[in-house]
Design a protein around this motif. Structure first.
Motif, PDB file in Angstrom:
ATOM      1  N   PRO A 105      -0.068  -6.114   2.177  1.00 37.82           N
ATOM      2  CA  PRO A 105      -0.094  -6.078   3.652  1.00 37.82           C
ATOM      3  C   PRO A 105       1.182  -5.528   4.268  1.00 37.82           C
ATOM      4  N   MET A 106       2.322  -5.678   3.601  1.00 33.94           N
ATOM      5  CA  MET A 106       3.563  -5.133   4.141  1.00 33.94           C
ATOM      6  C   MET A 106       3.633  -3.619   3.980  1.00 33.94           C
ATOM      7  N   ARG A 107       3.139  -3.105   2.860  1.00 31.51           N
ATOM      8  CA  ARG A 107       3.216  -1.668   2.614  1.00 31.51           C
ATOM      9  C   ARG A 107       2.088  -0.891   3.295  1.00 31.51           C
ATOM     10  N   SER A 108       0.971  -1.550   3.559  1.00 32.37           N
ATOM     11  CA  SER A 108      -0.179  -0.839   4.126  1.00 32.37           C
ATOM     12  C   SER A 108       0.110  -0.263   5.507  1.00 32.37           C
ATOM     13  N   LYS A 109       1.055  -0.840   6.238  1.00 35.37           N
ATOM     14  CA  LYS A 109       1.399  -0.348   7.573  1.00 35.37           C
ATOM     15  C   LYS A 109       2.781   0.299   7.624  1.00 35.37           C
ATOM     16  N   ASN A 110       3.334   0.590   6.449  1.00 33.93           N
ATOM     17  CA  ASN A 110       4.633   1.277   6.366  1.00 33.93           C
ATOM     18  C   ASN A 110       5.732   0.567   7.147  1.00 33.93           C
ATOM     19  N   TYR A 111       5.795  -0.741   7.009  1.00 32.71           N
ATOM     20  CA  TYR A 111       6.857  -1.488   7.672  1.00 32.71           C
ATOM     21  C   TYR A 111       8.211  -1.112   7.070  1.00 32.71           C
ATOM     22  N   MET A 112       9.238  -1.274   7.864  1.00 30.26           N
ATOM     23  CA  MET A 112      10.605  -1.006   7.414  1.00 30.26           C
ATOM     24  C   MET A 112      11.360  -2.288   7.074  1.00 30.26           C
ATOM     25  N   ILE A 331      10.682 -15.957  -0.239  1.00 30.55           N
ATOM     26  CA  ILE A 331       9.842 -14.793   0.040  1.00 30.55           C
ATOM     27  C   ILE A 331      10.253 -14.059   1.318  1.00 30.55           C
ATOM     28  N   PRO A 332      10.403 -14.731   2.468  1.00 35.89           N
ATOM     29  CA  PRO A 332      10.613 -13.988   3.719  1.00 35.89           C
ATOM     30  C   PRO A 332      12.046 -13.515   3.927  1.00 35.89           C
ATOM     31  N   TRP A 333      12.604 -12.840   2.925  1.00 42.24           N
ATOM     32  CA  TRP A 333      13.952 -12.287   3.028  1.00 42.24           C
ATOM     33  C   TRP A 333      13.872 -10.772   3.036  1.00 42.24           C
ATOM     34  N   GLN A 334      14.640 -10.150   3.879  1.00 44.11           N
ATOM     35  CA  GLN A 334      14.673  -8.695   3.938  1.00 44.11           C
ATOM     36  C   GLN A 334      15.181  -8.106   2.627  1.00 44.11           C
ATOM     37  N   THR A 335      16.051  -8.812   1.909  1.00 42.20           N
ATOM     38  CA  THR A 335      16.544  -8.309   0.635  1.00 42.20           C
ATOM     39  C   THR A 335      15.408  -8.100  -0.356  1.00 42.20           C
ATOM     40  N   TYR A 336      14.385  -8.942  -0.299  1.00 41.13           N
ATOM     41  CA  TYR A 336      13.229  -8.775  -1.178  1.00 41.13           C
ATOM     42  C   TYR A 336      12.334  -7.632  -0.695  1.00 41.13           C
ATOM     43  N   PHE A 337      11.963  -7.663   0.578  1.00 45.06           N
ATOM     44  CA  PHE A 337      11.036  -6.658   1.075  1.00 45.06           C
ATOM     45  C   PHE A 337      11.664  -5.266   1.110  1.00 45.06           C
ATOM     46  N   GLN A 338      12.978  -5.195   1.185  1.00 41.47           N
ATOM     47  CA  GLN A 338      13.619  -3.891   1.156  1.00 41.47           C
ATOM     48  C   GLN A 338      13.368  -3.198  -0.182  1.00 41.47           C
ATOM     49  N   ARG A 339      13.259  -3.973  -1.250  1.00 42.87           N
ATOM     50  CA  ARG A 339      12.990  -3.407  -2.581  1.00 42.87           C
ATOM     51  C   ARG A 339      11.537  -2.978  -2.721  1.00 42.87           C
ATOM     52  N   VAL A 340      10.617  -3.833  -2.336  1.00 44.55           N
ATOM     53  CA  VAL A 340       9.207  -3.491  -2.532  1.00 44.55           C
ATOM     54  C   VAL A 340       8.740  -2.432  -1.537  1.00 44.55           C
ATOM     55  N   CYS A 502       1.575 -16.428   9.186  1.00 50.79           N
ATOM     56  CA  CYS A 502       0.598 -16.335  10.278  1.00 50.79           C
ATOM     57  C   CYS A 502       0.463 -14.900  10.782  1.00 50.79           C
ATOM     58  N   ALA A 503       1.572 -14.170  10.856  1.00 49.23           N
ATOM     59  CA  ALA A 503       1.510 -12.789  11.337  1.00 49.23           C
ATOM     60  C   ALA A 503       0.718 -11.897  10.395  1.00 49.23           C
ATOM     61  N   LEU A 504       0.839 -12.132   9.087  1.00 51.83           N
ATOM     62  CA  LEU A 504       0.163 -11.285   8.108  1.00 51.83           C
ATOM     63  C   LEU A 504      -1.274 -11.717   7.831  1.00 51.83           C
ATOM     64  N   PHE A 505      -1.509 -13.026   7.784  1.00 51.34           N
ATOM     65  CA  PHE A 505      -2.807 -13.524   7.322  1.00 51.34           C
ATOM     66  C   PHE A 505      -3.625 -14.213   8.413  1.00 51.34           C
ATOM     67  N   ALA A 506      -3.038 -14.387   9.585  1.00 53.88           N
ATOM     68  CA  ALA A 506      -3.779 -14.945  10.727  1.00 53.88           C
ATOM     69  C   ALA A 506      -3.440 -14.133  11.965  1.00 53.88           C
ATOM     70  N   PRO A 507      -3.909 -12.876  12.025  1.00 57.93           N
ATOM     71  CA  PRO A 507      -3.504 -11.982  13.127  1.00 57.93           C
ATOM     72  C   PRO A 507      -3.976 -12.435  14.500  1.00 57.93           C
ATOM     73  N   SER A 508      -4.860 -13.419  14.555  1.00 62.67           N
ATOM     74  CA  SER A 508      -5.308 -13.910  15.854  1.00 62.67           C
ATOM     75  C   SER A 508      -4.271 -14.793  16.538  1.00 62.67           C
ATOM     76  N   THR A 509      -3.236 -15.186  15.828  1.00 60.91           N
ATOM     77  CA  THR A 509      -2.178 -15.984  16.448  1.00 60.91           C
ATOM     78  C   THR A 509      -1.429 -15.135  17.464  1.00 60.91           C
ATOM     79  N   ASN A 510      -0.779 -15.785  18.411  1.00 57.64           N
ATOM     80  CA  ASN A 510      -0.123 -15.059  19.491  1.00 57.64           C
ATOM     81  C   ASN A 510       1.270 -15.612  19.769  1.00 57.64           C
ATOM     82  N   THR A 511       1.876 -15.069  20.801  1.00 54.61           N
ATOM     83  CA  THR A 511       3.272 -15.409  21.104  1.00 54.61           C
ATOM     84  C   THR A 511       3.438 -16.870  21.484  1.00 54.61           C
TER      85      THR A 511
END
Length: 623
Positions: A105-112, A331-340, A502-511
């Motif tokens: 889900p993170m790579r499918s939308k080309n997140y930075m 898991i929710p660290w930028q150091t990890y997602f920056q690699r993948v 929630c942002a990735l797996f429950a997109p119906s959630t809001n602000t």
């Protein structure tokens, strides 16, 4: 103790080599960034990192100085032991879960960055608030890494810890500013190789000292000069424990290979640095003349309680809480997602995630064995003397103390090199991730929406300089490496992990749900207290106990907070949407505009076609 000149020279050479590698990588990145987005090159390497480079940089990110030092410390502590060493298994499972559930889900939308899905789902202002936990987490992590390195250099080199922290921070900041992810990744390769070889040297010394007592091993075991008599191995195996058997077998087989390849006689095991450098296997025992067999002391009382440790029944909730915190909170660290996110494909990203988890687990083994050695040592027979490190309150420095007082000088120097390499490999990752999130998610999307690529890069470099200096300042005042390192992830676990899920797996959630969840999570975490910061608890969960004037929460309150936060986000999001849809509340009260439109993240390529200037991502509101 006098200044260790050879050690200082070797560390200076290592720092120079690392800096040179980082500068070369920055030159390579500038050469490769032709016709590519320069910001994307700096943050995610142009999404072109191969598996080999990705594996090294992902593993090196987690195997920091605090990681290897605190692992040895926990094994050594009489009140803890091996059963309380949760980070190796926790990180391995975390990377496996991240690769299986979060990579696609993170790579499918080309997140930075890790903040992109949060801003896309909950808006820029809520994303700014959610930026605070990872920012503090990365700064605390950087500070813990520098503090561990400073303590080690103070013990082995007899130089001021503040000087070591300053030099390390300046080196990391310099090459990270120059080349971004490319510099970090290529220096991680050098550092991981150095960690592996350096940690092998003290392990090799302990094993060979025990087996030979400084004599020719061929004479001890009744062998010829050029081959192994395996009959003697069978006799030896029957006379020793299982752990020693494995050690003997690995060591002798390694020497046999070395003998066939390089010489016609057995090399000296103890006095020859050449054999120590060639030996890259990880044995399963660390013993020397001042140390009892770690096989025996694992389960028997010797100089202190057995180093295997135990988990009392009333501490089970706390143990589980800490374990889930390491697994999910990593898991929710930028150091990890920056690699993948920098990998060339989703399949490669998952492979990097899985293999780096195994690498993290394997790199903890030498630290575990060194901690077991420390727990099995009669310190009165060493130059350290009595009282023991635990009685002096120096347990946090047990790894450098073992290297200093149970190893010859050249071994302690190589061990110091491993700690320095581990510290720098994680410090640069923390620095880069912090600068990337600030420049991309705060500066570009909120402060300067029309900023040029050059301006964004300079914002990234300036933020790295500021955050790096702040972390170095915190490292000067750190009194416990493990507390600082452990605390760095609690804010991310309690506040950011529920939001990301929630942002990735429950997109119906809001602000509205996000804001309510953030408030609930923050209050519950702060009201539970924090002994490391002398914050008394307001909420006394079940099984809360008072020990030496300090409250200890034995209930798994961190995981409980995460579950309540997730529930709050889901419930409030559903409630807010239902109230506006059924006109129970006027649409004019919808200040977050959850009913007025949907947020769409436009890919980088589409933006560049529609507009004349390159932009990583924009948000449009469609009414």
């Amino acid at each position: 103790m006098a200044l260790n000149i050879p050690g200082l020279v070797s560390v200076s050479v290592f720092f120079t080599l690392t800096l040179a590698t980082g500068i070369w990588a920055s030159w390579k990145s500038r050469k490769d960034q032709q016709n590519r987005n320069p910001t994307e090159m700096a943050m995610v390497g142009g999404r072109n990192i191969n598996v080999f480079l990705g594996l090294f940089t992902a593993t090196a990110t987690w195997v920091g100085g605090a990681y290897i030092e605190s692992t040895a410390e926990i094994v050594y502590l009489p009140s803890k032991g091996l059963l309380w060493v949760q980070a190796p298994l926790g990180f391995a499972l975390s990377l496996a879960i991240g690769g299986f559930f979060f990579v696609n889900p993170m790579r499918s939308k080309n997140y930075m960055t890790v903040m992109d899905p949060l801003q896309e789902t909950y808006g820029n202002m809520m994303g700014t608030l959610l930026f605070i936990p990872p920012l503090l987490g990365e700064v605390f992590w950087f500070a813990a890494i520098l503090a561990s390195l400073g303590a080690t250099m103070r013990v082995i080199l007899d130089i001021g810890g503040s000087l070591a922290i300053t030099i390390s921070a300046c080196t990391v900041i310099l090459y990270t500013l120059q080349g971004g992810l490319y510099s970090v990744a290529y220096t991680d390769v050098i550092q991981m190789v150095f960690i592996t070889l350096s940690l092998a040297s003290p392990v090799h010394f302990f094993v060979t000292s025990f087996l030979t007592k400084g004599k020719n091993p061929a004479l001890i075991f009744g062998m010829s000069q050029t081959k192994i008599n395996f009959l003697h191995l069978q006799v030896l195996f029957r006379r020793t424990g299982f752990l020693k058997n494995v050690t003997v077998f690995i060591s002798l087989c390694t020497l046999c290979i070395s003998d066939c390849a390089h010489t016609s006689h057995w090399p000296c095991w103890v006095n020859t640095e050449r054999s120590a450098q060639k030996w890259i296997c990880i044995p399963f025992a660390l013993v020397n003349s001042a140390t009892e067999s770690i096989y025996y002391t694992a389960t028997h009382q010797s100089y202190q309680d057995p180093w295997i440790g135990k988990i009392e029944k009333h501490y089970l909730g706390r143990w589980l809480d800490d374990f889930f915190y390491l697994v999910l909170g990593s898991i929710p660290w930028q150091t990890y997602f920056q690699r993948v996110l920098s990998a060339a494909s989703t399949g490669q990203a998952r492979l990097i995630s899985y293999l780096s988890g195994l690498g993290c687990f394997a790199m903890a083994i030498p630290s575990v064995l060194i901690g077991a050695v420390a727990a099995s040592t009669d310190w009165n027979q060493t130059s350290y003397g009595l009282p023991s490190p635990f009685e002096r309150g120096e347990s946090a420095m047990i790894l450098p103390l073992v290297l200093q007082h149970l190893c010859p000088a050249y071994i302690s120097i190589t061990g110091l090199g491993a700690i320095a390499a581990a510290a720098m490999s994680s410090a640069d990752s923390a620095l880069l991730s912090t600068g990337s999130m600030f420049a991309h998610n705060i500066y570009r999307k909120i402060l300067r929406k029309k900023a040029s690529e050059t301006e964004v890069l300079w914002a990234m470099r300036t933020s790295m300089l500021v955050f790096g200096a702040g972390a170095a300042g915190l490292a000067f005042y750190s009194s416990s490496v493990y507390d600082l390192w452990f605390l760095s992830g609690e804010l991310v676990y309690a506040l950011l992990f529920p939001q990301l899920c929630c942002a990735l797996f429950a997109p119906s959630t809001n602000t509205y749900g996000s804001a309510a969840g953030f408030l609930v999570g923050l209050l519950l975490r702060l009201l539970a207290g924090e002994p490391a910061l002398s914050i008394p608890p307001v909420i006394l969960y079940p099984a809360c106990s008072l020990v030496n004037g300090t409250y200890s929460q034995l209930f798994p309150f961190k995981t409980f907070t995460v579950l309540l936060t997730v529930g709050t986000i889901l419930a409030v999001s559903y409630l807010a949407k239902a109230l506006f849809q059924r006109n129970l509340l006027p649409r004019s009260w919808d200040v977050c505009n959850i009913m007025g439109g949907t947020s769409i993240l436009i890919p980088l390529q589409q933006v560049e076609k529609q507009e004349c200037f390159p932009t990583t991502a924009l948000e449009e509101k469609h009414n």
